[in-house]
Write a protein that holds these residues in place. Structure first.
Motif, short mmCIF file in Angstrom:
data_model
loop_
_atom_site.label_atom_id
_atom_site.label_comp_id
_atom_site.label_asym_id
_atom_site.label_seq_id
_atom_site.Cartn_x
_atom_site.Cartn_y
_atom_site.Cartn_z
N LEU A 17 -8.69 -8.54 10.43
CA LEU A 17 -8.59 -7.09 10.35
C LEU A 17 -7.22 -6.61 10.83
O LEU A 17 -6.66 -7.16 11.77
CB LEU A 17 -9.67 -6.42 11.21
N LYS A 18 -6.71 -5.59 10.14
CA LYS A 18 -5.46 -4.96 10.57
C LYS A 18 -5.58 -3.47 10.36
O LYS A 18 -6.07 -3.00 9.33
CB LYS A 18 -4.27 -5.50 9.76
N VAL A 19 -5.13 -2.70 11.34
CA VAL A 19 -5.13 -1.24 11.25
C VAL A 19 -3.71 -0.75 11.49
O VAL A 19 -3.02 -1.24 12.36
CB VAL A 19 -6.07 -0.61 12.31
N THR A 20 -3.31 0.23 10.69
CA THR A 20 -2.04 0.92 10.93
C THR A 20 -2.32 2.39 11.17
O THR A 20 -3.35 2.92 10.75
CB THR A 20 -1.08 0.76 9.74
N PHE A 21 -1.39 3.05 11.86
CA PHE A 21 -1.58 4.44 12.24
C PHE A 21 -0.23 5.14 12.10
O PHE A 21 0.72 4.80 12.80
CB PHE A 21 -2.07 4.50 13.69
N ASP A 22 -0.14 6.08 11.19
CA ASP A 22 1.10 6.82 10.96
C ASP A 22 0.83 8.28 11.31
O ASP A 22 0.20 9.01 10.53
CB ASP A 22 1.54 6.69 9.49
N THR A 23 1.29 8.72 12.49
CA THR A 23 1.00 10.07 12.95
C THR A 23 1.83 11.12 12.20
O THR A 23 1.46 12.30 12.23
CB THR A 23 1.23 10.20 14.46
N THR A 24 2.90 10.69 11.54
CA THR A 24 3.68 11.62 10.73
C THR A 24 2.96 11.92 9.43
O THR A 24 2.82 13.08 9.03
CB THR A 24 5.07 11.04 10.43
N LEU A 25 2.47 10.88 8.78
CA LEU A 25 1.70 11.05 7.55
C LEU A 25 0.27 11.49 7.83
O LEU A 25 -0.44 11.90 6.91
CB LEU A 25 1.66 9.73 6.76
N LYS A 26 -0.17 11.37 9.08
CA LYS A 26 -1.55 11.65 9.48
C LYS A 26 -2.50 10.76 8.68
O LYS A 26 -3.44 11.22 8.00
CB LYS A 26 -1.89 13.13 9.30
N GLN A 27 -2.24 9.46 8.79
CA GLN A 27 -3.00 8.51 7.98
C GLN A 27 -3.17 7.20 8.74
O GLN A 27 -2.27 6.74 9.44
CB GLN A 27 -2.25 8.24 6.68
N SER A 28 -4.34 6.59 8.56
CA SER A 28 -4.59 5.23 9.04
C SER A 28 -5.05 4.39 7.87
O SER A 28 -5.82 4.85 7.02
CB SER A 28 -5.65 5.25 10.14
N LEU A 29 -4.54 3.17 7.82
CA LEU A 29 -4.98 2.21 6.81
C LEU A 29 -5.70 1.07 7.50
O LEU A 29 -5.26 0.59 8.56
CB LEU A 29 -3.79 1.67 6.02
N PHE A 30 -6.78 0.62 6.90
CA PHE A 30 -7.60 -0.47 7.44
C PHE A 30 -7.62 -1.58 6.40
O PHE A 30 -8.00 -1.36 5.25
CB PHE A 30 -9.01 0.06 7.71
N HIS A 31 -7.18 -2.77 6.81
CA HIS A 31 -7.08 -3.90 5.89
C HIS A 31 -8.02 -5.01 6.34
O HIS A 31 -8.09 -5.32 7.54
CB HIS A 31 -5.65 -4.46 5.88
N ILE A 32 -8.69 -5.61 5.36
CA ILE A 32 -9.45 -6.84 5.60
C ILE A 32 -8.85 -7.89 4.69
O ILE A 32 -8.91 -7.78 3.45
CB ILE A 32 -10.95 -6.69 5.28
N THR A 33 -8.25 -8.92 5.28
CA THR A 33 -7.65 -9.98 4.47
C THR A 33 -8.69 -11.07 4.21
O THR A 33 -9.66 -11.21 4.96
CB THR A 33 -6.43 -10.59 5.17
N ALA A 34 -8.47 -11.82 3.12
CA ALA A 34 -9.38 -12.92 2.74
C ALA A 34 -10.82 -12.43 2.81
O ALA A 34 -11.66 -13.02 3.49
CB ALA A 34 -9.15 -14.12 3.65
N SER A 35 -11.11 -11.34 2.12
CA SER A 35 -12.43 -10.70 2.22
C SER A 35 -13.55 -11.63 1.77
O SER A 35 -13.36 -12.52 0.92
CB SER A 35 -12.45 -9.41 1.41
N GLN A 36 -14.71 -11.42 2.35
CA GLN A 36 -15.90 -12.23 2.08
C GLN A 36 -17.06 -11.30 1.72
O GLN A 36 -17.08 -10.14 2.14
CB GLN A 36 -16.27 -13.03 3.33
N PRO A 37 -18.06 -11.80 0.99
CA PRO A 37 -19.22 -10.95 0.67
C PRO A 37 -19.87 -10.35 1.93
O PRO A 37 -20.38 -9.24 1.89
CB PRO A 37 -20.15 -11.91 -0.05
#
Lengths: 116, 112
Positions: free
Chosen positions: B62-82
């Motif tokens: 899991l990886k999360v980013t937080f951009d307070t200027t864009l007011k946005q967070s992205l949440f990534h799941i790599t090598a996703s599984q069912p």
């Protein structure tokens, strides 16, 4: 460590009846929350307790909803009288406490309420 | 008005790909943002917290980013599984006293 316990898991009532939900938080957690989650939406905070005091109840419909945490441990949420739009899942959560700096909230399984 | 927006449509991806979920907010200045996972019939489970002074946080796949200027967070799941199939909720602290406001959640479906 035991998680947050809630009962009952399911409840079906008719409109204008009353209903009560019970929550037992994780042992030692000072902060307790009640949320309402309507199908397809995120949880909405109804009331937040710190020990046996209310921190925030600004979104609690006080004409029909009430909640208490008398001894600062378990809590009861009551609806009287229920309306059709109260059909939802009621989630209880707890966290170590506002002064601990630990912000993770631990949720129970929820009580699914259907008002007919 | 204050809003937290997540994609209401389900995200369908194939196993092994990276899933990216978006959380946008307006008229909030949160000190931190959290991501939770919710399975059907269960309560949300905490995954990650990222503070306003952090750009990125990782935990296993899991990886999360937080951009307070864009007011946005992205949440990534790599090598996703069912087994990653669930609804993912973002939440921010509205008051600084752990009063969380949740988005509507994005349902992720990972197919084999």
């Amino acid at each position: 460590e035991a998680g947050v316990a809630q009962s009952p898991r399911y409840k079906i009532i008719e409109k204008r009846q009353s209903v009560a939900f019970w929550c037992n938080p994780i042992s030692g957690h000072a902060t307790l929350y009640w949320y309402q989650q309507i199908l397809g939406q995120g949880p909405k905070l109804l009331i937040q307790f710190q020990n046996n005091g209310v921190v925030d109840d600004s979104q609690l419909p006080k004409d029909r909803f009430s909640a208490e945490r008398l001894k600062g441990v378990d809590s009861t949420l009551k609806i009287q009288p229920a309306k059709l739009e109260d059909s939802a899942v009621y989630l209880c959560a707890s966290s170590p406490g506002l002064a601990t700096g630990q912000e993770t909230q631990y949720f129970g399984p929820g009580t699914r309420l259907l008002v007919l | 008005s204050q809003k937290i927006e997540q994609n209401s449509e389900a995200l369908n991806i194939q196993e092994g790909k990276t899933a990216t979920l978006t959380c946008n907010y307006t008229n909030y200045s949160p000190a931190y943002l959290q991501w939770y996972r919710q399975d059907p019939g269960r309560g949300p489970v905490f995954l990650l917290l990222i503070r306003e002074n952090e750009k990125e946080k990782r935990k296993e796949r899991l990886k999360v980013t937080f951009d307070t200027t864009l007011k946005q967070s992205l949440f990534h799941i790599t090598a996703s599984q069912p087994a990653d199939s669930a609804t993912y909720l973002c939440a921010l602290d509205k008051t600084g006293f752990q009063k969380l406001v949740f988005g509507t959640g994005t349902r992720l479906l990972v197919s084999p």
